[in-house]
Design a protein around this motif. Structure first.
Motif, mmCIF file in Angstrom:
data_model
loop_
_atom_site.group_PDB
_atom_site.id
_atom_site.type_symbol
_atom_site.label_atom_id
_atom_site.label_comp_id
_atom_site.label_asym_id
_atom_site.label_seq_id
_atom_site.Cartn_x
_atom_site.Cartn_y
_atom_site.Cartn_z
ATOM 1 N N UNK A 95 0.828 -1.211 0.000
ATOM 2 C CA UNK A 95 0.000 0.000 0.000
ATOM 3 C C UNK A 95 0.856 1.252 0.000
ATOM 4 N N UNK A 96 1.911 1.266 0.805
ATOM 5 C CA UNK A 96 2.775 2.445 0.853
ATOM 6 C C UNK A 96 3.466 2.682 -0.490
ATOM 7 N N UNK A 97 3.902 1.607 -1.136
ATOM 8 C CA UNK A 97 4.558 1.760 -2.440
ATOM 9 C C UNK A 97 3.584 2.282 -3.498
ATOM 10 N N UNK A 98 2.365 1.740 -3.505
ATOM 11 C CA UNK A 98 1.372 2.186 -4.478
ATOM 12 C C UNK A 98 1.029 3.654 -4.270
ATOM 13 N N UNK A 99 0.815 4.051 -3.019
ATOM 14 C CA UNK A 99 0.448 5.443 -2.727
ATOM 15 C C UNK A 99 1.566 6.391 -3.158
ATOM 16 N N UNK A 100 2.793 6.066 -2.811
ATOM 17 C CA UNK A 100 3.899 6.983 -3.128
ATOM 18 C C UNK A 100 4.185 7.014 -4.626
ATOM 19 N N UNK A 101 4.314 5.847 -5.242
ATOM 20 C CA UNK A 101 4.720 5.807 -6.651
ATOM 21 C C UNK A 101 3.659 6.418 -7.549
ATOM 22 N N UNK A 102 2.388 6.083 -7.337
ATOM 23 C CA UNK A 102 1.331 6.635 -8.189
ATOM 24 C C UNK A 102 1.208 8.147 -8.023
ATOM 25 N N UNK A 103 1.338 8.643 -6.817
ATOM 26 C CA UNK A 103 1.258 10.089 -6.610
ATOM 27 C C UNK A 103 2.433 10.811 -7.265
ATOM 28 N N UNK A 104 3.629 10.243 -7.163
ATOM 29 C CA UNK A 104 4.801 10.870 -7.800
ATOM 30 C C UNK A 104 4.652 10.841 -9.315
ATOM 31 N N UNK A 105 4.217 9.697 -9.844
ATOM 32 C CA UNK A 105 4.071 9.593 -11.303
ATOM 33 C C UNK A 105 2.997 10.539 -11.841
ATOM 34 N N UNK A 106 1.920 10.696 -11.104
ATOM 35 C CA UNK A 106 0.815 11.532 -11.589
ATOM 36 C C UNK A 106 1.124 13.013 -11.464
ATOM 37 N N UNK A 107 1.741 13.427 -10.371
ATOM 38 C CA UNK A 107 1.896 14.857 -10.100
ATOM 39 C C UNK A 107 3.267 15.421 -10.464
ATOM 40 N N UNK A 108 4.207 14.580 -10.862
ATOM 41 C CA UNK A 108 5.579 15.078 -11.041
ATOM 42 C C UNK A 108 5.656 16.117 -12.167
ATOM 43 N N UNK A 109 5.161 15.799 -13.339
ATOM 44 C CA UNK A 109 5.214 16.735 -14.474
ATOM 45 C C UNK A 109 3.825 16.994 -15.043
ATOM 46 N N UNK A 110 2.821 16.893 -14.211
ATOM 47 C CA UNK A 110 1.442 17.006 -14.666
ATOM 48 C C UNK A 110 0.851 18.346 -14.232
#
Length: 521
Positions: free
Chosen positions: A325-340
């Motif tokens: 759960x921690x990996x999914x929350x962190x990775x998806x948030x970084x991928x979505x918001x990094x250059x979006x």
């Protein structure tokens, strides 16, 4: 000499009156013992009554039955004991225990039941260091054990021997002051409040008014309590790992700069308010099956002694779920918001929006997880689980309305930044589904291909098969009890086996004459 003095004094006396305390078997004791035996509990009786009385009590409460082989271990009479040395008496008792153990071991009938009966004088020798393990080994393989004429100290010593010798959890129940030592020595002490005073109640962990209430205390509340505590502790591991590891991931992502992704108030309220009430509701109100079903299926109690819900496999599974759960929350948030683009003007999300979104995902995911874990829902569980999610958004709204001096980077963050952004709500939905999908797949697979006992019962009750198909319900009930050799049920089973044996022998005698060849003409 004492008898002569008594004969001299007790002459020409007039009986004015007599008083006594009635000591009889309480209502519902045989039924309670039968249910506890079906639940897989081993029952010993430690009493101060003489052997004949103790045996009669054993028959009346179904600890003993006709056809059960009684092993009585006693010393010689007092005159012989006075003449013999202590070592000779111990050797005699040891030989009796050895012979009894051999008899039990050589018994080939799988339905044979043995009852061990020992008096206090013999027990004082059997509890010595060089003999107690031999005595315990014999007692464990017997269906029932009755120790009569025992002192309060011997009750405590027998309880300690069982607790330390077997490594099992022991429960002692008594109603008098002579049971206090036994109650205090056991892992769990239950006192019965009655005519013999309140000493046992004051020394116990639980208090009941009658022995028959022990059935509900163990079979119902014991099962519920184990399941609640086990799930609550495992969920604590899960939610704190899911929350705490995101902080470490962000520290590594920012080259250990010391910058926290969450506002200090978020971290303060996580365990205090936002996730505390759902855990309390899980630990207080959870019921995998109803109390009536627990009594109808006493073997469900064995989930506790077998430790099915708090073994290392289960604990590591929940820890792995928290890591995932921690990996999914962190990775998806970084991928979505990094250059979006986040705002309508095209700006990307700042640290405050990123932290609030990630924390929103955590709150929603862990509360949906506990909702999937629960089997029993009332309005209280719904209020606590979904109210915790609502409380987070109310806090974010009210906290953002405070002056920037207090709200800092969270000033009007929900109204101006997060609320109008569709990507914020889509991210929460995507992350929540991704976090809980493996657990949902796991419980679905388990219920379909490897269901546990309570899963089958839940499905039967849900589809109302217990009403529509009474034959199947009775069959499941008969399978869901431990095989026992004591209690009313064991007595009935033994009688049925006896009648079947007579019918088979009678049928064989009828068939044999018909099979004989006719004489030659």
């Amino acid at each position: 000499m004492l008898e002569l003095v008594a004969d001299m004094m007790e002459n020409d006396l007039i009986l004015i009156g007599a008083t006594a305390v009635e000591d009889k078997l309480q209502k519902g004791v045989p039924q309670c013992i039968d249910k506890l035996a079906q639940a897989g509990l081993k029952i010993w009786v430690l009493t101060g009554d003489k052997m004949e009385t103790a045996i009669n009590i054993g028959f009346s409460c179904s600890l003993l039955r006709q056809g059960m082989k009684q092993i009585c271990i006693t010393v010689m009479n007092s005159d012989a004991v006075a003449q013999e040395s202590k070592q000779a008496v111990k050797e005699n008792i040891s030989m009796q225990i050895t012979n009894a153990s051999q008899m039990v071991k050589l018994e080939k009938d799988p339905h044979a039941a043995f009852a061990l009966i020992i008096d206090g004088k013999t027990l004082s020798y059997a509890l010595e260091d060089d003999m107690k393990h031999q005595f315990l080994a014999l007692a464990v393989v017997c269906a029932s054990v009755i120790c009569c004429r025992v002192s309060p100290k011997q009750k405590a010593l027998v309880t300690r021997l069982v607790k330390e010798g077997t490594g099992k959890t022991t429960l002692a129940i008594g109603d008098g002051a002579n049971d206090v030592g036994m109650i205090q020595e056991a892992d769990i002490g239950v006192g019965i409040s009655g005519v013999e005073g309140m000493q046992a109640v004051m020394a116990s962990d639980f208090s009941i008014s009658q022995f028959r209430f022990l059935e509900r205390l163990l079979v119902v509340h014991g099962h519920w309590c184990y399941k609640r505590i086990a799930q609550m502790i495992c969920y604590f591991f899960y939610k704190n790992i899911a929350f705490g590891l995101t902080l470490f991931y962000f520290e590594a992502f920012t080259a250990f700069s010391g910058q926290s992704v969450y506002n200090d108030w978020y971290m303060l309220l996580f365990n205090v308010i936002l996730t505390s009430l759902p855990v309390i509701s899980l630990g207080v109100f959870e019921q995998d099956v109803s109390s009536e079903v627990c009594l109808q299926f006493p073997a469900l109690y064995q989930q506790g002694p077998k430790n099915l819900f708090f073994d290392w496999y289960r604990i590591l599974g929940w820890m792995g779920n928290g890591l995932y759960t921690s990996l999914v929350i962190f990775i998806l948030n970084i991928m979505i918001f990094y250059n979006q683009a986040f705002r309508a003007e095209g700006q990307t999300a700042d640290m405050a929006a990123m932290g609030a979104t990630m924390f929103s995902c955590i709150i929603t995911a862990v509360n949906c997880q506990i909702a999937l874990t629960m089997s029993h829902f009332t309005w209280i569980q719904h209020l606590f689980v979904w109210g915790s999610v609502t409380t987070w958004y109310l806090f974010l709204l009210l906290f953002g309305m405070l002056p920037p001096y207090y709200s800092e980077d969270a000033h009007k963050i929900l109204v101006e930044a997060l609320g109008p952004a569709p990507i914020y709500w889509c991210t929460i939905l995507l992350v929540t589904v991704a976090c809980n999908l493996p657990y949902l797949a796991h419980i679905s697979f388990q219920r379909c291909f490897n269901p546990m006992d309570h899963h089958i019962i839940q499905e039967i009750k849900y589809y109302k098969k217990d009403v529509e198909d009474q034959h199947m319900w009775r069959r499941e009930r008969s399978k869901a009890r431990q095989e026992t050799k004591i209690g009313f049920t064991a007595r009935v089973d033994a009688k049925i086996r006896q009648l079947k044996g007579k019918l088979q022998r009678r049928s064989s005698t009828l068939i044999l004459p018909n099979c004989m060849p006719s004489p030659c003409q």
